[in-house]
Design a protein around this motif. Sequence first.
Motif, short mmCIF file in Angstrom:
data_model
loop_
_atom_site.label_atom_id
_atom_site.label_comp_id
_atom_site.label_asym_id
_atom_site.label_seq_id
_atom_site.Cartn_x
_atom_site.Cartn_y
_atom_site.Cartn_z
N SER B 153 87.13 41.85 48.33
CA SER B 153 86.14 42.62 47.56
C SER B 153 85.56 41.78 46.43
CB SER B 153 86.78 43.89 47.02
OG SER B 153 87.99 43.57 46.35
N GLN B 154 86.31 41.58 45.43
CA GLN B 154 85.88 40.74 44.32
C GLN B 154 87.11 40.33 43.53
OE1 GLN B 154 84.10 42.55 40.92
NE2 GLN B 154 84.44 44.59 41.72
N PRO B 155 87.03 39.37 42.72
CA PRO B 155 85.86 38.54 42.39
C PRO B 155 85.57 37.53 43.51
CG PRO B 155 87.81 37.70 41.29
CD PRO B 155 88.24 38.96 41.98
N ASP B 156 84.45 36.84 43.35
CA ASP B 156 84.14 35.80 44.33
C ASP B 156 85.11 34.63 44.18
OD1 ASP B 156 82.00 37.17 45.45
OD2 ASP B 156 80.62 36.45 43.88
N TRP B 157 85.38 34.29 42.94
CA TRP B 157 86.41 33.26 42.73
C TRP B 157 87.28 33.62 41.54
CZ3 TRP B 157 86.83 29.52 38.68
CH2 TRP B 157 85.76 29.49 37.77
N PHE B 158 88.49 33.14 41.59
CA PHE B 158 89.49 33.58 40.63
C PHE B 158 90.37 32.40 40.22
CE2 PHE B 158 93.93 35.07 40.01
CZ PHE B 158 93.75 35.83 38.87
N PHE B 159 90.68 32.39 38.94
CA PHE B 159 91.65 31.40 38.47
C PHE B 159 92.50 32.03 37.38
CE2 PHE B 159 93.17 28.13 35.52
CZ PHE B 159 93.86 27.31 36.41
N CYS B 160 93.78 31.72 37.40
CA CYS B 160 94.68 32.20 36.35
C CYS B 160 95.48 31.02 35.82
CB CYS B 160 95.63 33.27 36.90
SG CYS B 160 96.81 33.87 35.65
N GLN B 180 75.37 32.51 40.66
CA GLN B 180 75.35 33.86 41.25
C GLN B 180 76.74 34.37 41.59
OE1 GLN B 180 74.61 31.06 42.67
NE2 GLN B 180 74.97 31.04 44.89
N ALA B 181 77.74 33.47 41.57
CA ALA B 181 79.10 33.89 41.94
C ALA B 181 79.72 34.72 40.83
CB ALA B 181 79.96 32.66 42.22
N ARG B 182 80.46 35.76 41.25
CA ARG B 182 81.17 36.58 40.26
C ARG B 182 82.58 36.01 40.11
NH1 ARG B 182 80.40 42.69 42.00
NH2 ARG B 182 81.26 43.03 39.92
N GLY B 183 82.73 35.21 39.10
CA GLY B 183 84.03 34.57 38.88
C GLY B 183 84.88 35.33 37.89
N LEU B 285 83.06 27.45 47.84
CA LEU B 285 82.83 28.81 47.34
C LEU B 285 81.60 29.43 48.02
CD1 LEU B 285 83.37 31.17 45.42
CD2 LEU B 285 82.17 29.90 43.63
N ALA B 286 80.55 28.64 48.08
CA ALA B 286 79.33 29.15 48.71
C ALA B 286 79.61 29.55 50.16
CB ALA B 286 78.24 28.09 48.63
N ARG B 287 80.40 28.73 50.83
CA ARG B 287 80.73 29.01 52.23
C ARG B 287 81.55 30.30 52.34
NH1 ARG B 287 83.98 25.88 56.12
NH2 ARG B 287 84.97 24.83 54.37
N LEU B 288 82.52 30.45 51.49
CA LEU B 288 83.39 31.63 51.56
C LEU B 288 82.66 32.90 51.15
CD1 LEU B 288 86.60 29.99 50.00
CD2 LEU B 288 86.25 30.63 52.40
N MET B 289 81.72 32.76 50.21
CA MET B 289 80.93 33.93 49.81
C MET B 289 80.04 34.38 50.97
SD MET B 289 79.96 32.84 45.91
CE MET B 289 78.66 34.05 45.71
N ALA B 290 79.53 33.38 51.67
CA ALA B 290 78.65 33.72 52.79
C ALA B 290 79.44 34.25 53.98
CB ALA B 290 77.84 32.48 53.20
N ASP B 291 80.70 33.89 54.07
CA ASP B 291 81.51 34.26 55.23
C ASP B 291 82.88 34.75 54.77
OD1 ASP B 291 82.74 34.52 57.65
OD2 ASP B 291 82.64 32.39 58.20
N PRO B 292 82.97 35.98 54.29
CA PRO B 292 84.26 36.49 53.80
C PRO B 292 85.34 36.50 54.88
CG PRO B 292 82.44 37.91 53.12
CD PRO B 292 81.87 36.93 54.09
N ALA B 293 84.92 36.57 56.14
CA ALA B 293 85.93 36.55 57.22
C ALA B 293 86.65 35.21 57.25
CB ALA B 293 85.25 36.80 58.56
N LEU B 294 85.95 34.16 56.89
CA LEU B 294 86.58 32.83 56.82
C LEU B 294 87.66 32.84 55.75
CD1 LEU B 294 86.74 29.80 57.51
CD2 LEU B 294 84.90 29.42 55.84
#
Lengths: 825, 332
Positions: B153-160, B180-183, B285-294
């Motif tokens: 779902s979200q976020p597009d990318w995450f770091f802790c 445009q990514a929701r990090g 990131l761009a690839r994974l956002m475009a293809d969440p199944a990946l």
Amino acid sequence: MKILLLDTKPSNPNAYLTQAVYAAFARHPAVERVALVEYRDAIATATREAFDVFFVFGGEEANNAVTARLADLVPVRSVWFTEDPYELPTNLKVCDRFDVVFTNDRECAGRYPVPAHHLPLAAAPEINLFEAGTLPLRYDLFFAGTAWPNRLQFLRDLRHHLPDLKMKLELVTNPVLDSYITNLRDGFTFTNGVSIRNFSAFSGASAVTLVLPRRFSTSDKPDAGSETPGPRLFEAAAAGACQLIDTRSLPIANELYRSGEDFVGFETLEECVAGIRRLVGDRQARDAIAHAARERTRGEHLYDHRIARIVEELAPLVAEKRAPRAASLTATPRRVLFLAHNILQHGHFGGSEVYLDEIRTSLGRYEPYFLVHDQRGESGRFYQLLDRDLKVIERLEIRPSFVGAVLTRPELEAFLQQQIARLGIDIVHINHSIGQPFSQSIVAKAWGAKVVYTLHDYFPLCDNFNLVGHDGQFCRIDERPETTCDVCRLKSAGLAPGSMARRRRFSREAMEAVDLVIAGSQASADIFTTLMPHVRDRMDLMPPPVVWKGREGTPGAIGTDGLQVAFLGNFAEHKGAVTALEVFRAFRGRKVHFHLFGRVDGMLESRLREHLDHNVTAHGMYPTGELPEAFYGCHAVLLLSTWPETYCMTLSESFAAGVVPVVTRVGALAERVRDGVDGFIVPIGQAEPIVAALSRLLDEPGLHTAMRDARPADPFVSVPAYVSWLEERYDALLAGVPPRAPVTDAARTFSLAELGVHLNHGAWPAPSGMLAPPPVPGSMPVMTGSLLSRFLQVRRSQGLGTALRMARQKVINVVRTRLYYARLR
Amino acid sequence: MPASGKSAPRRVVVASASPDVVNTNAYLRSYVAAGFRQALPEAEVHNVAYEGMTAAIRSLKPDLTVVFGSILPDECDYVRAREAVDTLGARMVFWLHDDPYEFDANYRVYPLADALFTNDSTALMHLPPHVRAFHLPLGGCAVTHYREVGTRSQPDWFFCGYAYGNRQQFAERVQALVPQARGMVVGAGWDQGRLPIAAEMRLSNDALSDFYAAAKAVLNMGRAHDLANARYQLRAATPGPRTFEAAMAGAAQVYVLDSMEILDNFVPDEEILLADGPEDFAEHLARLMADPALSARIGRAAQQRALRDHSYRARAERMLACLEGQGGSLSP
């Protein structure tokens, strides 16, 4: 061939090279044993077992007394200098300690005045050899190394010519270098470096691995360079790298590997660019070179090959069966250095000082020296090095003065190292740890001395060294969880929880370096080894020696004059005075009179006063070792310590005078008295059993005489007997250890960290743990309640002047402690 | 497979190497204990704090005591625990989890350990030859960290993590490259003025796993935090525990390649993605956002690998196998 292997650089970021050399020695069929040692254990290892070869790897920082001693202990000495030509001037100063020199630099080989051979570094199969992978290469170019200015400039130029090159750079800089590369660092990121396994892996995963020379020195030759290859050349080759090598600066690469087959050489930037273009575009050509380099390394440039060469050179020398240099040294008598918190001649002494002085005057086969904390005056900053006649050889001043809160004190550690070397000390005998950091045993062992510790009390277990807890009673720590110490020391001294654990852990570590612990009684040894189980097999029992100047007592008849009972020693709570007061009261009106010999504690003066009008006489203090005349008129003596005495001289004196002891069931007292035979053993803190025992002596005719006659025939160990025993123990420790030659130059000493000892905090009362916030300045506990109580006590017993002087000293000590503690942060 | 050798312990004590009060990683001990329970289903496994170690050894009489964690605090002392073990004729091993950052303190347990396990392979090669030592990285807990891989779902990318300088720069650069990514960046020390997506907060382990499972891309960027590593200045080579925990949660991790050892643990492009800088990360990131199944495919593959090879059960089995075998070894 048995080899003792030492990396002379105590803190070496390339320590894996030493491990690789060790592994290659271990694999060599002619090597029966190889021991990889550090400064901390090198001499101990060299004296514990016989080695044929002392082999130094690296050679940096070899100009020290420990290395010199090792060179004396092992018959054949050899070094492989790996930092030539940069370290050549230093290496030339120490090379005559070695029979054979190997150097990484060809040009330097001819500069040594002893047999020297060129021996390049190599690769370690267990670390660097990587089989060829089939994965796509991740990078076009890989470079790892220090960011010398010439290298940064070259990489900038490469980027200019090949802007699309995918580079993996691991550039390392440091504060010194930073100022030289200010104008070159744009566009580069710097890292902490890369592990050797990753260096190898990145090399194998890149089309090209670049080898660039270092052209930099902070010396007067700013362009100083070396044609010698570092280990990376071989490590990258082993890992399957295709190396592009600047052959102008590394012409020897052409001799170690075949240019064009095992690597690609270049002399100009343009040639380098062309080489990169060709190899990045031609995987097959790149892989062929990488494969050839790996195979050549496997066949010629592993540490196994280097070690084979070394063994070949050293084997004839080993075959000569020559004796180590130390075997020809004669140093008689051998020397023992006592560490002492005080000596008798400095005043305010107790049993341990008397003990030490008797040894001083009686040691025959050993020459004693003394390192003494001079506590006269108020500064406490001075230490004296004394000879047998107490002549001052050297004086050391430390600022601020020593405080017991510290575990390490570099000035004292360095001073001890220098004296061991300078005087040729064979044994360091710690008479007491007060005034010295625990670390001294570790330091002494590293410098080749055997270490002896005499247990006069329980100071290594607790700074409250008689183990009397916050409630005035023996804490019985040997029967309780050690965490209970937190409660005790918090209540008695305001110390933060965890403090005692820190102190005791390091004390245990320091005890590991002790070769012999001397205890005066089995009881004290048992308590000690319950908390220090790791020294159990190094513990020996021997009571301290006594010079008996008294005589047998001649008390009057009990039936006529009544029972005369002594209380020998200071009338204080930890000596059982509170219980004694109850006993006095119980016998009021009966034919029993009590005699107090010693100082009366101020806190007990008022409680005692009422008894003085009845059945108690206070005789006051008496000089140590000179029992007052009235004592010889006593039938019995109360020795009611609440703490586990380690021996108890007064019990020996009582036996010798024929005075029947009534002792508490704790420590050496209970061990030395046979209950109902030659004395009575009673529980701590209970008056009734004492009353019962004395009543028996009063009421049973003949009992006193029988018990007196049953006492040990010889309650003392004489000084000659003791010293003879001690010298035998020294002899045993030094069996097989050759004498040592005094060293005049012992300037290079080692810090604890260089000896491999780690402490997060130099002081044991520091706040807890690595995750805790740093200590707050001024948070050193001030024992306000205890101080006030002590002040009032001293004022009552010894007058206001003394109390003020002691309070002043205490405050000075607290301030000093705080200042020192603040500096540790 | 459960360890079944003739010397397989019947009673194990897993004890913290340092007091819980100074140990922010005390919770890891329960994962280790759970791993041993799975590896030795017929054995008793006890999880005890540092303070109770010696008493537990005396009363429980274990065949094997595993002292786990950081031995760095100056008060940490195992002499009496070792004595208790010796009285039983049993074994005591140390599993150190802060190498190489605390390497300088390791010497303290050399005389006490029947075997020493270190989380880092560089540290392993610097241990003295006389120490019987093995490499054993931390892992992921199949109970605590496991999440079903579902919709990203979200976020597009995450770091802790803590905002070390290199991390702050990296994250800022990613935001600039993929605005445009929701990090979402969580942790302490972040300059939120320069990185508005950062949140100064601490996540529970459960919440962390939830984020790992929800994000399309999880940035995995290591750090060096030397507390006692001055002597040899060792550089870490083994991926940190977050790598295995995130894999167990089914995360699609983009691993910033500071060590090639990651390739020994996960298959690149199938179980994990690799990046050499923010540009690489932005591409992934761009690839994974475009293809969440990946993202889900990579996450599931990583999770399967973690369950098979990087769980605490697997670590416990590895430790037991090492103890049954001879000598030490350089790598798993």
